[in-house]
Design an enzyme around this catalytic site. Structure first.
Site, PDB file in Angstrom:
ATOM      1  N   SER A  41       0.949  -1.187   0.020  1.00 27.90           N
ATOM      2  CA  SER A  41      -0.196  -0.093   0.043  1.00 27.90           C
ATOM      3  C   SER A  41       0.762   1.324  -0.006  1.00 27.90           C
ATOM      4  CB  SER A  41      -0.887   0.047   1.317  1.00 27.90           C
ATOM      5  OG  SER A  41      -0.349  -0.109   2.397  1.00 27.90           O
ATOM      6  N   ASP A  63      -2.920   8.002   8.105  1.00 32.11           N
ATOM      7  CA  ASP A  63      -4.015   7.384   8.706  1.00 32.11           C
ATOM      8  C   ASP A  63      -3.178   6.385   9.974  1.00 32.11           C
ATOM      9  OD1 ASP A  63      -2.720   5.125   7.179  1.00 32.11           O
ATOM     10  OD2 ASP A  63      -4.385   4.757   5.925  1.00 32.11           O
ATOM     11  N   HIS A  68      -0.148   4.743   7.296  1.00 29.54           N
ATOM     12  CA  HIS A  68       0.493   5.230   6.226  1.00 29.54           C
ATOM     13  C   HIS A  68       1.159   6.574   6.126  1.00 29.54           C
ATOM     14  CE1 HIS A  68      -2.182   2.176   4.931  1.00 29.54           C
ATOM     15  NE2 HIS A  68      -1.355   1.707   3.935  1.00 29.54           N
TER      16      HIS A  68
END
Length: 586
Positions: A241, A517, A520
């Site tokens: 991600s 978040d 990340h």
């Protein structure tokens, strides 16, 4: 001066809004009460006519110029919607591209020489404030501070100016990666290869109340904002991600980021990137002068794949089972299989020999392993924790990773940047008591130490290739707070467990937060890593070289590692002059 092309809002509009359903119209008295009295503006450039609006293009000589401007329009597409129909900046560029197609049909390749001699006037942005940011009913003020909104506009404007340059110069323009629109600057000229940009700021004379456009001091002429061509022909990206640009959008998984507030600072909005703006690999692409962001494998097709493909997938890991409790994901093994499919298509397009040469010249980035710890070894209920020590688990990861990297070499990779893992124990999700989880960080540091050794081994096994190690842990740990990212233990967006809640209102000071978040980084933190990975500022940043040297290597170069210091824009020269209307062609 052969042609004048203009685009903007009501200050430039000379009739394009006349046929639109909008409040922003002026085709009735008393507008125009003094027109056409006085000398035509175009006559100062030796033109003997007014530039017609685009709506009249079917009945005029378009080779002499067109006016695409539209009242109510802005840099952002949504600007001015409260007034009704308008022709946004992106649509104006589409109209200009259509004009080029028409001209090319009658003039052939000579049209590009013609277009390069034209004057282009671009004056836009007022409505992005008057009919967007400061208008009741718009949500932009909830999401952005004035500084962040200005940065968003400049980012979008940069892309639009780049696309106009590319269209008018048959793709020879390069992306402007920065801007010189600072407070107090009356005029600046930005110089990129083959192109001059002049920015004028008109000010009212406080005594007369009239706009003074007389003498404008030049704040600077900057060389080296971009290369005349990208530093590599293609960029292939593998990872999780931290690099994903949309591959998870079509999967059944909790690991998705194709909704607001993700992408709030990205030019295209939410795309599946797990941050507010650009990822680390996006920024590295910018630094290498790539014309476009690399498309995800799920979207890339045709000749697009020649520029590279992004295979990264949120929640994926080196081990196939990693992230399975989150839902669908594309493990590293499957990413390599997808790359095989891409290679097959490239070979069909270029032929086998040309495809091999092309693939040998590309940059390859692998940034993966975080989820093997977060969602596997240290995940709740993980059997790996009971069955293996951290060292045993890490050694198994390195063995698997080594096999995948050797497979990548077999597929033609010769310039490979391998990112180590960051301080995962300091992610907000682990900072329950305000401090970092040292058990996690210790395991990560052992992984990084083994990965650095692996880089040496791969360079020994494959003397025709060059692998480098990017020390993410070392770059990130001591530098975020010193660079203004003072909020290190709280996410910027409203979160559930790991990810932002859909449509939650994020923090306004996003340049002050390290984490977007719970897992990340923000674009601001990504910039720190990307900049130092590309251009090392400390001997520990990268090994045995940084990315800027890797992309210049031929696979057999030797390199004595040292600190590569930045001078301005990586060696750019700033000259202070006292004249404004200077045309500099590099």
């Amino acid at each position: 001066m052969k042609k004048l092309l203009g685009s903007r809002l009501s200050i430039f509009d000379n009739g394009n809004n006349n046929v639109l359903a909008t409040l922003a119209r002026s085709d009735f008295p008393p507008y125009g009460i003094d027109f056409p009295g006085g000398e035509a503006t175009g006559q100062h450039l030796g033109l003997n006519h007014f530039i017609p609006p685009h709506i009249d293009s079917s009945s005029v000589d378009i080779s002499k110029g067109l006016n695409y401007a539209s009242a109510g329009a802005g840099i952002l597409d949504e600007t001015g919607y409260i007034l009704g129909q308008r022709i946004t900046m992106d649509q104006q560029l589409d109209n200009h591209f259509a004009t080029i197609i028409k001209l090319a049909a009658t003039n052939g390749s000579n049209i590009f020489d013609h277009l390069s001699k034209c004057l282009y006037a671009v004056n836009i942005g007022s409505n992005d404030y008057l009919n967007n940011y400061y208008t009741p009913g718009y949500l932009t003020r909830l999401f952005y501070t004035p500084e962040q909104y200005a940065a968003l506009l400049i980012d979008r404007y940069t892309g639009q100016l780049k696309s106009q340059d590319a269209a008018d110069q048959q793709g020879s323009g390069s992306r402007l990666r920065d801007h010189l629109l600072s407070d107090g600057a009356d005029c600046r000229i930005l110089v990129v290869p083959g192109v001059s940009y002049v920015v004028l700021k008109f000010q009212l004379d406080p005594r007369s109340g009239r706009a003074d456009s007389g003498r404008f001091p030049v704040a600077g002429v900057v060389h080296g904002l971009g290369s005349s061509k990208p530093q590599v022909p293609c960029f292939f990206i593998f990872g999780d991600s931290l690099s994903d640009s949309g591959n998870n959008n079509g999967l059944q998984t909790l690991a998705k980021a194709n909704f607001l507030p993700y992408g709030i600072d990205f030019p295209d909005g939410p795309t599946g990137r797990f941050t507010n703006g650009r990822t680390t690999v996006d920024l590295i692409g910018d630094l290498m002068g790539l014309e476009n962001y690399i498309l995800p494998f799920s979207n890339a097709s045709g000749q697009q794949i020649l520029q590279g493909v992004n295979y990264a997938s949120g929640s994926a890991g080196i081990r196939n089972e990693t992230g399975q409790h989150v839902g669908g994901r594309i493990a590293l093994e499957i990413q390599l299989q997808n790359h095989q499919e891409t290679i097959r298509k490239i070979s069909e397009q270029l032929g086998e020999d040309a495809a091999n040469d092309h693939l040998n010249s590309c940059l390859y980035s692998t940034y993966i392993g975080s989820n093997d710890y977060m969602l596997n070894y240290f995940g709740s209920g993980s059997s790996a924790t009971r069955e293996h020590t951290p060292e045993e688990f890490t050694n198994d990861l390195i063995d698997r990773y080594s096999a995948h990297l050797q497979e990548l070499h077999e597929y033609g990779a010769r310039k490979i940047a391998i990112f180590g893992l960051g301080p995962l124990g300091c992610l907000p999700i682990y900072q329950f008591s305000g401090g970092c989880n040292e058990d996690v960080n210790n395991a990560i540091q052992f992984f990084n130490s083994q990965l650095r050794i692996l880089v040496d081994q791969l360079n020994h096994i494959f003397p025709d290739a060059r692998h480098i190690f990017v020390n993410t842990f070392s770059i990130v740990s001591p530098n975020l707070s010193s660079l203004g990212l003072g909020i290190l233990n709280t996410p910027c967006c409203g979160v559930g467990q790991l990810y932002c809640l859909p449509l939650s209102v994020p923090c306004k000071n996003r340049n002050g937060y390290a984490y977007w978040d719970n897992a990340h980084p923000t674009e601001a933190a990504n910039k720190v890593l990307a900049t130092r990975a590309y251009n090392a500022q400390h001997p520990n940043d990268t090994y045995p070289m940084d990315i800027s040297h890797l992309v210049q290597s031929n696979g057999q170069d030797t390199y004595s590692h040292g600190v590569v210091m930045q001078i301005g824009f990586r060696g750019s020269i700033v000259l202070h002059l006292m004249l404004c209307a200077i045309s500099v062609i590099v």
